[in-house]
Design a protein around this motif. Structure first.
Motif, PDB file in Angstrom:
ATOM      1  N   LYS A  45      28.797  30.958 -29.521  1.00 39.51           N
ATOM      2  CA  LYS A  45      29.076  32.112 -30.371  1.00 39.51           C
ATOM      3  C   LYS A  45      29.801  33.202 -29.581  1.00 39.51           C
ATOM      4  O   LYS A  45      30.770  33.798 -30.068  1.00 39.51           O
ATOM      5  CB  LYS A  45      27.768  32.658 -30.950  1.00 39.51           C
ATOM      6  N   ALA A  46      29.338  33.454 -28.366  1.00 35.51           N
ATOM      7  CA  ALA A  46      29.979  34.476 -27.530  1.00 35.51           C
ATOM      8  C   ALA A  46      31.415  34.079 -27.201  1.00 35.51           C
ATOM      9  O   ALA A  46      32.333  34.909 -27.259  1.00 35.51           O
ATOM     10  CB  ALA A  46      29.173  34.686 -26.251  1.00 35.51           C
ATOM     11  N   LEU A  47      31.620  32.807 -26.862  1.00 35.25           N
ATOM     12  CA  LEU A  47      32.970  32.342 -26.534  1.00 35.25           C
ATOM     13  C   LEU A  47      33.894  32.437 -27.749  1.00 35.25           C
ATOM     14  O   LEU A  47      35.076  32.788 -27.614  1.00 35.25           O
ATOM     15  CB  LEU A  47      32.921  30.899 -26.029  1.00 35.25           C
ATOM     16  N   ARG A  48      33.361  32.142 -28.925  1.00 36.87           N
ATOM     17  CA  ARG A  48      34.164  32.211 -30.144  1.00 36.87           C
ATOM     18  C   ARG A  48      34.607  33.651 -30.416  1.00 36.87           C
ATOM     19  O   ARG A  48      35.781  33.914 -30.714  1.00 36.87           O
ATOM     20  CB  ARG A  48      33.374  31.663 -31.334  1.00 36.87           C
ATOM     21  N   ILE A  49      33.668  34.583 -30.307  1.00 37.70           N
ATOM     22  CA  ILE A  49      33.988  36.002 -30.549  1.00 37.70           C
ATOM     23  C   ILE A  49      35.005  36.514 -29.523  1.00 37.70           C
ATOM     24  O   ILE A  49      35.981  37.189 -29.865  1.00 37.70           O
ATOM     25  CB  ILE A  49      32.705  36.856 -30.509  1.00 37.70           C
ATOM     26  N   MET A  50      34.798  36.165 -28.250  1.00 36.17           N
ATOM     27  CA  MET A  50      35.710  36.633 -27.208  1.00 36.17           C
ATOM     28  C   MET A  50      37.096  36.008 -27.344  1.00 36.17           C
ATOM     29  O   MET A  50      38.105  36.625 -26.982  1.00 36.17           O
ATOM     30  CB  MET A  50      35.120  36.329 -25.831  1.00 36.17           C
ATOM     31  N   LEU A  51      37.152  34.793 -27.869  1.00 32.96           N
ATOM     32  CA  LEU A  51      38.444  34.154 -28.079  1.00 32.96           C
ATOM     33  C   LEU A  51      39.241  34.903 -29.145  1.00 32.96           C
ATOM     34  O   LEU A  51      40.473  35.050 -29.032  1.00 32.96           O
ATOM     35  CB  LEU A  51      38.243  32.698 -28.487  1.00 32.96           C
ATOM     36  N   ILE A  52      38.555  35.392 -30.168  1.00 33.33           N
ATOM     37  CA  ILE A  52      39.213  36.198 -31.199  1.00 33.33           C
ATOM     38  C   ILE A  52      39.742  37.500 -30.593  1.00 33.33           C
ATOM     39  O   ILE A  52      40.879  37.922 -30.844  1.00 33.33           O
ATOM     40  CB  ILE A  52      38.236  36.499 -32.356  1.00 33.33           C
ATOM     41  N   THR A  75      40.529  37.979 -27.506  1.00 34.70           N
ATOM     42  CA  THR A  75      41.642  37.614 -26.626  1.00 34.70           C
ATOM     43  C   THR A  75      42.928  37.400 -27.422  1.00 34.70           C
ATOM     44  O   THR A  75      44.015  37.813 -27.006  1.00 34.70           O
ATOM     45  CB  THR A  75      41.297  36.330 -25.850  1.00 34.70           C
ATOM     46  N   ALA A  76      42.793  36.761 -28.591  1.00 36.28           N
ATOM     47  CA  ALA A  76      43.954  36.511 -29.432  1.00 36.28           C
ATOM     48  C   ALA A  76      44.590  37.821 -29.904  1.00 36.28           C
ATOM     49  O   ALA A  76      45.805  37.900 -30.119  1.00 36.28           O
ATOM     50  CB  ALA A  76      43.556  35.658 -30.638  1.00 36.28           C
ATOM     51  N   ILE A  77      43.775  38.867 -30.050  1.00 37.86           N
ATOM     52  CA  ILE A  77      44.290  40.177 -30.454  1.00 37.86           C
ATOM     53  C   ILE A  77      44.840  40.945 -29.248  1.00 37.86           C
ATOM     54  O   ILE A  77      45.900  41.565 -29.303  1.00 37.86           O
ATOM     55  CB  ILE A  77      43.182  41.000 -31.143  1.00 37.86           C
ATOM     56  N   GLY A  78      44.099  40.888 -28.132  1.00 41.66           N
ATOM     57  CA  GLY A  78      44.449  41.713 -26.976  1.00 41.66           C
ATOM     58  C   GLY A  78      45.602  41.186 -26.149  1.00 41.66           C
ATOM     59  O   GLY A  78      46.382  41.979 -25.593  1.00 41.66           O
ATOM     60  N   GLY A  85      52.940  42.771 -24.420  1.00 41.98           N
ATOM     61  CA  GLY A  85      53.902  43.742 -24.934  1.00 41.98           C
ATOM     62  C   GLY A  85      54.058  44.931 -24.010  1.00 41.98           C
ATOM     63  O   GLY A  85      55.177  45.396 -23.735  1.00 41.98           O
ATOM     64  N   TYR A  86      52.938  45.442 -23.501  1.00 42.86           N
ATOM     65  CA  TYR A  86      52.976  46.562 -22.566  1.00 42.86           C
ATOM     66  C   TYR A  86      53.702  46.169 -21.279  1.00 42.86           C
ATOM     67  O   TYR A  86      54.537  46.934 -20.765  1.00 42.86           O
ATOM     68  CB  TYR A  86      51.556  47.020 -22.237  1.00 42.86           C
ATOM     69  N   THR A  87      53.395  44.978 -20.763  1.00 46.24           N
ATOM     70  CA  THR A  87      54.033  44.515 -19.526  1.00 46.24           C
ATOM     71  C   THR A  87      55.537  44.398 -19.702  1.00 46.24           C
ATOM     72  O   THR A  87      56.323  44.846 -18.850  1.00 46.24           O
ATOM     73  CB  THR A  87      53.444  43.154 -19.096  1.00 46.24           C
ATOM     74  N   ILE A  88      55.964  43.805 -20.810  1.00 45.50           N
ATOM     75  CA  ILE A  88      57.398  43.658 -21.088  1.00 45.50           C
ATOM     76  C   ILE A  88      58.054  45.024 -21.217  1.00 45.50           C
ATOM     77  O   ILE A  88      59.159  45.259 -20.695  1.00 45.50           O
ATOM     78  CB  ILE A  88      57.612  42.822 -22.362  1.00 45.50           C
ATOM     79  N   PHE A  89      57.378  45.957 -21.878  1.00 47.89           N
ATOM     80  CA  PHE A  89      57.921  47.307 -22.058  1.00 47.89           C
ATOM     81  C   PHE A  89      58.144  48.003 -20.712  1.00 47.89           C
ATOM     82  O   PHE A  89      59.194  48.611 -20.475  1.00 47.89           O
ATOM     83  CB  PHE A  89      56.965  48.147 -22.922  1.00 47.89           C
ATOM     84  N   VAL A  90      57.156  47.896 -19.809  1.00 47.50           N
ATOM     85  CA  VAL A  90      57.272  48.540 -18.495  1.00 47.50           C
ATOM     86  C   VAL A  90      58.434  47.962 -17.711  1.00 47.50           C
ATOM     87  O   VAL A  90      59.248  48.696 -17.135  1.00 47.50           O
ATOM     88  CB  VAL A  90      55.954  48.386 -17.707  1.00 47.50           C
ATOM     89  N   TYR A  91      58.541  46.634 -17.676  1.00 52.64           N
ATOM     90  CA  TYR A  91      59.612  46.011 -16.897  1.00 52.64           C
ATOM     91  C   TYR A  91      60.988  46.276 -17.515  1.00 52.64           C
ATOM     92  O   TYR A  91      61.984  46.408 -16.792  1.00 52.64           O
ATOM     93  CB  TYR A  91      59.364  44.513 -16.753  1.00 52.64           C
TER      94      TYR A  91
END
Length: 345
Positions: free
Chosen positions: A307-314, A316-319, A325-331
């Motif tokens: 259950k914890a892995l499932r929630i964290m995977l969601i 991760t999919a958002i974050g 995007g932030y990394t690409i923007f900085v570079y």
């Protein structure tokens, strides 16, 4: 066991952690490599340009390490506890050098005295070299196996146990790879006489890496047979080492044509593929016990609840897209050649 797209959640989280540390190795790898070349640059202007090449991005690169460590702790708490307690001394040294490196970058330009700048130049270069080397030492010990006994207790004898021949070879290979990677990055950010000097340094860096990589690979094949078992059982996996070889070969080919952006891309691919090799060699284990194979720590015994892995995977999919995007923007914001001004380091 619950699955998502036919893959169980511990395996998904194994891939997530591997992806995060791959991103960290690519991003912080080039600024460690750039720092390792710092004392080879003799002129004050050259050193300032090299510092300002990594200045806008080095701290953002280290965010990937924090995220990777957090993901490891959240997804595999048993492995995290054993890993950091077993390799406590190398990690404490890593923390010390990463602090000194950050201080050196920020403090160097605060005073104009020659001794002041020289002190922080040495601190910056030595810290960068040791950080790259220690990452390789840790990786070498993970591949070779750590003295883990029952209840995942560390049974080793102390600091010098980690400085075994294989760990030292892996540390030097990692350092040489990052120095090659960093030299290519500096070539993308510089011009003029510094650019010409860096082309020579890159050639030396590539030679250093090829020698270290060849020796470490040969030693692995001869004395670490457990790392090739998966490839012998499944010959299709030999495609990955072939891709590693082709990727490595592309770096000098492109560098000779001064196509440094493409060379940087292939050095990044090389780092990723080498870590894919590590993942294949270990999976489903995460830490190998040199005491008894029964004490290996695999992803299923080390993982949090499904259950914890499932929630964290969601999460991760958002974050993950946000971080990318932030990394690409900085570079993208700091792309192009470095120009010194009153706001520079």
């Amino acid at each position: 066991m619950d699955t998502f797209l036919g893959i169980d959640y511990p395996t998904w989280w194994f891939l997530v952690v591997g992806g995060l540390f791959s991103g960290y190795a690519i991003l912080d790898g080039f600024d460690f490599g750039a720092g390792a070349w710092h004392l080879f640059l003799k002129k004050e202007t050259s050193r300032r340009i090299a510092l300002n090449a990594v200045g806008p991005v080095w701290d953002g690169n280290e965010v990937w390490l924090v995220i990777g460590g957090g993901a490891l702790f959240a997804g595999f708490p048993v492995m995290y506890a054993t890993f950091f307690s077993s390799l406590y001394i190398p990690f404490m040294l890593f923390l010390m050098f990463i602090i000194f490196r950050a201080i050196a970058i920020e403090f160097r330009g605060k005073e104009e005295m020659v001794w002041w700048k020289k002190t922080w130049d040495i601190s910056y270069a030595v810290s960068s070299i040791m950080l790259a080397f220690l990452l390789g030492v840790v990786l070498g010990n993970v591949l070779q196996g750590i003295a883990i006994g029952e209840n995942y207790d560390y049974l080793g004898g102390g600091f010098f146990e980690f400085l075994n021949p294989y760990a030292i070879m892996t540390g030097l290979t990692t350092l040489s790879l990052f120095m090659m990677h960093g030299a290519i990055y500096l070539l993308l950010k510089t011009e003029g006489r510094l650019y010409a000097k860096l082309t020579i340094l890159l050639k030396n860096g590539m030679r250093f890496f090829f020698v270290c990589y060849a020796i470490t690979t040969l030693y692995t094949l001869l004395f670490m047979p457990h790392l090739s078992d998966k490839f012998q059982q499944n010959p299709v996996l030999f495609g990955v080492p072939i891709l590693v070889f082709l990727s490595i070969a592309n770096v000098p080919r492109l560098a000779s044509k001064r196509k440094y952006l493409q060379a940087f891309l292939f050095s990044s691919i090389t780092i990723s593929l080498l870590l894919v090799l590590v993942a294949i060699e270990l999976y489903p284990n995460m830490l190998l016990s040199s005491v008894d194979p029964q004490h290996h720590i695999d992803i299923y015994h080390a993982a949090s609840s499904t259950k914890a892995l499932r929630i964290m995977l969601i999460i991760t999919a958002i974050g993950t897209p946000l971080v990318l995007g932030y990394t690409i923007f900085v570079y993208k914001t700091f792309r192009g050649k470095v120009k010194l001004d009153e706001m520079s380091y």
